[in-house]
Design an enzyme around this catalytic site. Structure first.
Site, PDB file in Angstrom:
ATOM      1  N   HIS A  52     -78.445  10.583 -42.618  1.00 45.13           N
ATOM      2  CA  HIS A  52     -77.061  10.085 -42.560  1.00 45.13           C
ATOM      3  C   HIS A  52     -76.814   9.057 -43.668  1.00 45.13           C
ATOM      4  CE1 HIS A  52     -73.295   8.477 -41.193  1.00 45.13           C
ATOM      5  NE2 HIS A  52     -73.825   7.292 -40.952  1.00 45.13           N
ATOM      6  N   HIS A  76     -75.988   0.811 -44.858  1.00 48.25           N
ATOM      7  CA  HIS A  76     -74.823   0.432 -44.053  1.00 48.25           C
ATOM      8  C   HIS A  76     -75.080   0.366 -42.548  1.00 48.25           C
ATOM      9  CE1 HIS A  76     -74.081   4.774 -43.331  1.00 48.25           C
ATOM     10  NE2 HIS A  76     -73.354   4.379 -42.304  1.00 48.25           N
ATOM     11  N   GLU A  80     -77.149  -3.123 -37.914  1.00 42.52           N
ATOM     12  CA  GLU A  80     -76.674  -2.775 -36.591  1.00 42.52           C
ATOM     13  C   GLU A  80     -77.733  -2.027 -35.774  1.00 42.52           C
ATOM     14  OE1 GLU A  80     -74.131  -3.901 -35.381  1.00 42.52           O
ATOM     15  OE2 GLU A  80     -73.555  -2.674 -33.675  1.00 42.52           O
ATOM     16  N   ASP A  81     -78.454  -1.135 -36.412  1.00 38.74           N
ATOM     17  CA  ASP A  81     -79.307  -0.207 -35.674  1.00 38.74           C
ATOM     18  C   ASP A  81     -80.811  -0.417 -35.844  1.00 38.74           C
ATOM     19  OD1 ASP A  81     -76.979   0.962 -34.867  1.00 38.74           O
ATOM     20  OD2 ASP A  81     -77.047   2.591 -36.322  1.00 38.74           O
TER      21      ASP A  81
HETATM   22 MN    MN Z   1     -72.951   5.317 -40.343  1.00 42.17          MN
END
Ligand code: MN
Length: 497
Positions: A52, A76, A80-81
Site C-alpha cells: 500500500h 504516511h 498511525e499503524d
Molecule cells: Mn494509507
C-alpha cells in the site's frame, strides 16, 4: 499495475524529476524505514502492508512530485499503524517530511460524530482546509485514496459503499479542483463501479463493443493522419486512439436519453505536438484529410477552460464516414490536463449534486479580492518557474482562508476559529456549558494556558469541573470570538441583576 505487487524500483523508475543520488537515497531510506515498520502487517486483501505504501508512493511519483513528497508517501501510515513515531521520522528525514506525514495522519483521523452524511462531509471538507496549508498533504491523500479504491473489493460491502461515496463526493472534486484530471477520472470510475455496478457494467460493455467495432477505422485514421502530418513537417510526439472515462460517458449519455449514437466523442484520437503553432498546423492537416462536423471545433488554446484546460478539439468524418473526435495539444498541455496545477482551482466549475457549493463558493461566483491576492501570487511564482510544474508544485504552500484556523476535538470534530483564538474560544464553540466550566486545556496532549494561541490543526482538549459553573471575568481580556465574549458578559450581567 493496480493490484500487482511492486517494488521500490518501480517507484524510482517513475520519478519524473532528475534522479540525483541524493533523491534516490532519500526515497530508498524512507522505503527501508517503512518496510521495517510495517513488516509482518497485512491488508484485508492479504497482501503485505508495504504494498500500500509503495503504490501510494508510485501514484505520487507519477503525478510528477519530488522526492520529499514521495518519501512522505512511503511513510504516511507509519506513525498511525506502527511503533515508529513521528519524532523518529523527523530526526531521520527532517521537518518537511514529518510535517507532511503528520498532515496525512490527521486527515485520516477525522471521524463521523453525527450520523448525518452531510455533517460528515462538512467535517471532511473543513479538514481539508486545515491540512491544506501544504498542498502536498492533499496530493499524498489523493494518492493514498486512489490505491484504497483500487483495492476496495477486499472490504465489507457497507464499508465499500461509504468509501466509494466519499470518494465521489469529496476526493474526485478535490482532484478536479487541483486540475488533476487523470486522478479525478480514475477515482470517479472506481467509485462508479461500487456505487452503481449495473450501469458501470452496462457502460463498460457498451464501450468495449463500440471500441471493437471501431478499432479498424480508428487505427486507419491514426495511420493516415500520422503519414500526412509527417509529410507536412509536423514533429508528432504522440498520436493514439482513446476512449472516454466510463463515468464521464455515463454522465453524457444521461443527457442524451442514454442513446450512445448521440455521443460524438465516444472514441477519439489525441495528437501531441511540440508547440502551439504546430497545434494549429495540425488542425489544418486534419481538416484537409477529413471533413469536420460543423460547429464542433473548440479552441481551448486561445480560450482555456476555467480550470486552465487547454487543447483544440474537432470532430471529423473519418474513414467510412465514421465520426471521430480529435484532440490536439502540446505535451505540456497534456501533462497539465492529467496532473494539473493548483493555480486555477479557485474558480468554481459547474457541478451537479449535493456539493455544488463545494469549498464555500457557489458556481460561477466571483472570487473575493482578498483571496485573489494569493492566487495572483501563485500565478507569479508559476510564471517565474516557467514550464517546470513539478518545481512549482513542490514549493507550493497554499494558505486557504488566511484568517481562519481549524482545530479538532479529541473526537475528531472540526472547530473553525479566527486566528489567535484561545482554548476559551474553542470551549465556547463546542458548547456554552463547556465554556463556562473550563478549568484547563491541553493542546496536542500538552497542558497549555487558557490564553494560549491555538495553531492550525491542533487537537484541543478542554478540562472542565462540575463545581466550576462560571467563567472568569479575566477571560474577556484575551478571547477572540464574540461568542465567548458575550457568554462571559452574560454570566456577570445575570449576577448583577
Ligand atoms: Mn494509507
Amino acid at each position: 499495475m493496480e493490484n500487482q505487487e511492486i517494488t521500490i524500483e518501480d517507484v524510482l523508475k517513475n520519478l519524473k524529476v532528475v534522479k540525483t543520488s541524493h533523491r534516490e537515497a532519500l526515497i530508498r531510506n524512507a522505503y527501508a524505514m517503512a518496510e521495517e515498520a510495517h513488516r509482518g502487517q497485512t491488508r484485508k486483501s492479504g497482501e503485505a502492508y508495504i504494498q500500500h505504501a509503495l503504490h501510494t508512493a508510485l501514484n505520487i511519483a507519477k503525478m510528477g512530485m519530488r522526492s520529499k513528497t514521495i518519501a512522505a508517501g512511503l511513510l504516511h501510515d507509519v506513525p498511525e499503524d506502527t511503533a515508529v513515531t513521528l519524532e523518529t521520522i523527523e530526526e531521520k528525514f527532517g521537518k518537511e517530511v514529518a510535517f507532511m506525514v503528520d498532515g496525512v495522519t490527521k486527515l485520516g483521523k477525522i471521524r463521523l460524530r453525527g450520523t448525518k452524511e452531510e455533517l460528515y462531509l462538512e467535517n471532511l471538507r473543513k479538514m481539508f482546509f486545515a491540512m491544506a496549508s501544504d498542498i502536498r498533504v492533499v496530493i499524498i491523500k489523493l494518492a493514498d485514496r486512489t490505491h484504497n479504491m483500487e483495492t476496495l473489493s477486499a472490504l465489507p460491502p457497507e464499508k465499500q459503499q461509504r468509501i466509494a461515496l466519499e470518494t465521489m463526493e469529496v476526493f474526485a472534486p478535490i482532484a478536479n479542483r487541483l486540475g488533476i484530471g487523470e486522478i479525478k477520472g480514475h477515482l470517479e470510475d472506481l467509485a462508479f463501479k461500487h456505487l452503481d455496478p449495473q450501469n458501470y457494467i452496462l457502460i463498460t460493455q457498451l464501450q468495449k463493443e463500440k471500441y471493437e467495432q471501431s478499432k479498424q477505422y480508428l487505427d486507419k485514421a491514426v495511420w493516415d493522419l500520422n503519414q500526412d502530418l509527417l509529410k507536412g513537417g509536423i514533429k508528432v510526439e504522440k498520436i493514439f486512439g482513446r476512449t472516454k472515462h466510463p463515468y464521464r460517458l455515463f454522465q453524457k449519455m444521461k443527457k442524451h436519453d442514454m442513446n450512445i449514437e448521440k455521443i460524438y466523442d465516444l472514441i477519439g484520437i489525441r495528437i501531441i505536438v511540440p508547440n502551439i503553432s504546430a497545434c494549429y498546423e495540425t488542425l489544418g492537416i486534419v481538416h484537409n484529410k477529413y471533413r469536420p462536423l460543423v460547429g464542433r471545433i473548440k479552441d481551448y488554446i486561445s480560450l482555456p477552460k476555467p480550470n486552465g484546460y487547454q487543447s483544440i478539439h474537432t470532430t471529423i468524418f473519418g474513414p467510412e464516414g465514421k465520426i471521430i473526435e480529435v484532440q490536439i495539444r502540446t505535451s505540456q498541455m497534456d501533462a497539465e490536463a492529467e496532473f494539473g496545477i493548483a493555480a486555477h482551482w479557485i474558480y468554481s466549475e459547474k457541478r451537479h449534486g449535493s456539493l455544488r457549493n463545494f469549498f464555500f463558493r457557489k458556481k460561477e461566483q466571483a472570487v473575493p479580492e482578498k483571496e485573489l491576492a494569493w492566487v495572483k501570487q501563485l500565478r507569479e511564482w508559476q510564471n517565474e518557474l516557467g514550464k517546470d510544474n513539478s518545481e512549482f508544485m513542490e514549493g507550493l504552500k497554499i494558505e486557504f482562508f488566511k484568517n481562519h484556523i481549524f482545530a479538532f476535538t479529541p473526537m475528531g470534530e472540526v472547530i473553525e476559529l479566527p486566528e489567535d483564538a484561545t482554548p476559551i474560544d474553542f470551549a465556547y464553540k463546542v458548547h456554552s456549558e463547556i465554556g463556562n466550566r473550563t478549568t484547563g486545556a491541553k493542546a496536542d496532549g500538552k497542558m497549555v494556558k487558557l490564553d494560549y494561541k491555538i495553531r492550525n490543526g491542533q487537537v484541543i482538549e478542554i478540562l472542565t469541573s462540575r463545581d466550576h459553573k462560571k467563567p472568569s471575568r479575566d477571560w474577556a481580556r484575551f478571547v477572540r470570538t464574540s461568542l465567548a465574549k458575550s457568554n462571559i458578559e452574560r454570566a456577570y450581567r445575570d449576577e448583577n441583576k
